[in-house]
Design an enzyme around this catalytic site. Structure first.
Site, PDB file in Angstrom:
ATOM      1  N   SER A   1    -111.443  65.038 -34.585  1.00 51.41           N
ATOM      2  CA  SER A   1    -110.741  66.253 -35.009  1.00 51.41           C
ATOM      3  C   SER A   1    -111.737  67.247 -35.576  1.00 51.41           C
ATOM      4  CB  SER A   1    -109.695  65.917 -36.084  1.00 51.41           C
ATOM      5  OG  SER A   1    -109.203  67.091 -36.710  1.00 51.41           O
TER       6      SER A   1
ATOM      7  N   TYR B   1    -107.666  62.358 -44.398  1.00 46.26           N
ATOM      8  CA  TYR B   1    -107.596  62.469 -42.942  1.00 46.26           C
ATOM      9  C   TYR B   1    -108.934  62.952 -42.389  1.00 46.26           C
ATOM     10  CZ  TYR B   1    -106.435  64.288 -38.319  1.00 46.26           C
ATOM     11  OH  TYR B   1    -106.439  64.559 -36.971  1.00 46.26           O
TER      12      TYR B   1
END
Length: 253
Positions: free
Chosen positions: A148, A161
């Site tokens: 990501s 995250y």
């Protein structure tokens, strides 16, 4: 674009029940790849496999939980029994549970670590011997990890995250030093804002609203956009490794 070189390959795609994993599995299968569909939701996998097969493709639904080592090992055994060795692995399973660290949500932290980091490692352990053997036989072997943009860009509430995705990005970089000399390609893809089910798991109304606002302002990517990048990357000549790709909506800085 033609991805004819993918025909005849055998892939494992985790997170195949939805989002980027599902889109990737569909696209690979449409270009002649036998695809093992790995995810927890058996019914979704069966539906996807039926759709792929009705379009002339080959798909094997394999219900498994990447957070459970024995489940991953059982999945690998089923894949090997049905399809034999694989030559393309896509780690697309992931979970995004943002909240401020000060909230102390250790349950969310553990789930993200188990899925995004340890889960990818379990899959890598299960199928890396296949990739090495494929490369030694002179054929193309690929490991693709879906990370990501959060691995590089900090967002309030997304610390844990982002940390798990930074770990996956670093893992990909390190694996290239081990597997590259053995002719196994390792690619790390870092999507920006992408329309998947990840946002549906957020239980923080403020952060969920912020994400919705970003989609309105930036026109996010579709899961199919990421699938197309995976197909492009893995269809290159075997001596070419597109090692790192950051893919963002045009409006996302």
């Amino acid at each position: 674009m033609s991805y004819d070189t993918l025909a005849g390959r055998t892939a494992v795609v985790t997170g195949a029940a939805s989002g980027m994993g599902e889109a990737t599995a569909r696209l690979l299968a449409s270009h002649g790849v036998r695809v093992a569909l790995v995810a927890r939701r058996a019914e979704r996998l069966a539906e996807l496999a039926a759709t792929i097969e009705s379009a002339g493709g080959q798909a094997l639904p394999v219900a498994a939980d990447v957070t459970d080592a024995s489940s991953v090992d059982a999945a690998a055994e089923r894949v090997h029994t049905t399809y034999g060795p694989v030559d393309l692995v896509v780690n697309a399973a992931g979970v995004m549970l943002p909240n401020p660290v000060t909230d102390g949500r250790s349950d969310e932290w553990q789930r993200m670590l188990d899925t995004n980091v340890a889960g990818a490692l379990r899959v890598i352990r299960a199928f890396t011997p296949d990739l090495i053997a494929t490369a030694e036989a002179g054929r193309t072997a690929d490991l693709v990890n879906i990370s990501s943009i959060g691995a590089h860009i900090a967002f309030p509430g997304y610390a844990v995250y982002g940390a798990t995705k930074a770990a996956l990005t670093y893992l990909s970089q390190s694996l290239r030093t081990e597997l590259g000399p053995r002719d196994v390609r390792v690619t790390n893809i870092e999507p920006g804002l992408t329309d998947t089910e990840l946002g549906d798991h957020i239980d923080n109304a403020e952060l969920s609203g912020q994400l919705d606002g970003m989609f309105d302002a930036l026109t996010g990517l579709a899961a199919d956009d990421i699938a197309d990048l995976v197909a492009y990357t893995t269809s290159r000549a075997r001596h070419v490794n597109l090692r790192q790709a950051i893919v963002l909506p045009t409006r996302q800085a």
